[in-house]
Design an enzyme around this catalytic site. Sequence first.
Site, short mmCIF file in Angstrom:
data_model
loop_
_atom_site.label_atom_id
_atom_site.label_comp_id
_atom_site.label_asym_id
_atom_site.label_seq_id
_atom_site.Cartn_x
_atom_site.Cartn_y
_atom_site.Cartn_z
N GLY A 1 6.52 -0.24 4.12
CA GLY A 1 5.16 -0.37 3.66
C GLY A 1 5.52 -0.72 1.86
CD GLU A 2 7.37 2.14 -1.25
OE1 GLU A 2 7.95 1.25 -1.88
OE2 GLU A 2 7.63 3.34 -0.96
N GLY A 3 4.69 -2.72 0.35
CA GLY A 3 4.68 -4.42 -0.04
C GLY A 3 6.16 -4.69 -0.02
CD GLU B 1 0.85 0.14 2.56
OE1 GLU B 1 0.86 1.79 2.74
OE2 GLU B 1 1.79 -0.18 3.38
#
Length: 334
Positions: free
Chosen positions: A302-304, A162
């Site tokens: 985050g971000e994956g 995300e």
Amino acid sequence: MLQLNSFAEISTLADRLPVADEAARAAALARQNSLTKPVGSLGRLEELALHWAAWRATERPTITKAQALCFAGNHGVCAQGVNVFPQEVTHLMVKNFEMGGAAINQLCRAAGADLQVISLDLDRPTQDFTQGPAMTEAETVAALNVGAGAVDVTADALIIGEMGIGNSTIAAALAAAIYGGTAKDFVGPGTGSDAAGIARKIAAIDKGLALHGGLGGMETLAALGGREIAAMCGAVLGARAARIPVILDGFISTAAVSTLFKVDPRLLDHCVVGHTSAEPGHQKVLTTMGKRALLQMEMRLGEGTGAALALGVVRAALECHNGMVTYAEAGITA
């Protein structure tokens, strides 16, 4: 493709979605126990091989295609001063993802995952949850369907991540609402909040919890969540419908799917957790969920990114499972 219509429908999904193939798991275990190594000596690599076997319904699973989905959204609670960055940064980071300049781009390339970035109404933030529900049921279901519809049903593994200014506040609020406790139990620095910023986060979350307490999983998602948060949940459900194992990322993705855990813990049976985030609330969530992360790298981006890094571990597990020979093939007898 999974299509969702209401919260009531989601409450019964665990009884209707595919379950692990225990025959495939047993066959994979028999193979593991015949390979040229002491039984159990590859530790969690063996567990991962069995997990993929059970969900892909084959004794010898492979990852021919890995998909990474990064969902982006903006949040009305940012009006409470919970983040040091303006919401325009969400737009700018999405452009960065699309140009290949972010950490998730590099880690997906290294891990062999195809990355898609999906923005959800960035110019229309959710409502401020200190004033009322962040989303209506219809808005939440729409975001769930964006996530479910983004899943490539031909993939063998799915990473979810995300991007959204303010979404560490969302994650802490969801975790506190689902698992109990106060905002202080789950709030961390996020993208670099100082003491005053953390105090504002705690105050906003406490107000939201007082306003939206005692709700079910999907109702909590609507009241305290966000569009990208709901889309991650939808992707997890869409992957389940296609028997695709999911690698969750850190605190935000795990807090997001905690709303599914609240509905029915079985909805997360196909998921593994890529890493333990340095955000202080993450280990509390994992302990309550009964899940152990694969990696501890002190990451909190985050971000994956942590999930992408963990994909390499899963690939290694399957390479050992499929590439090693058995004692019989090696001509070794006890």
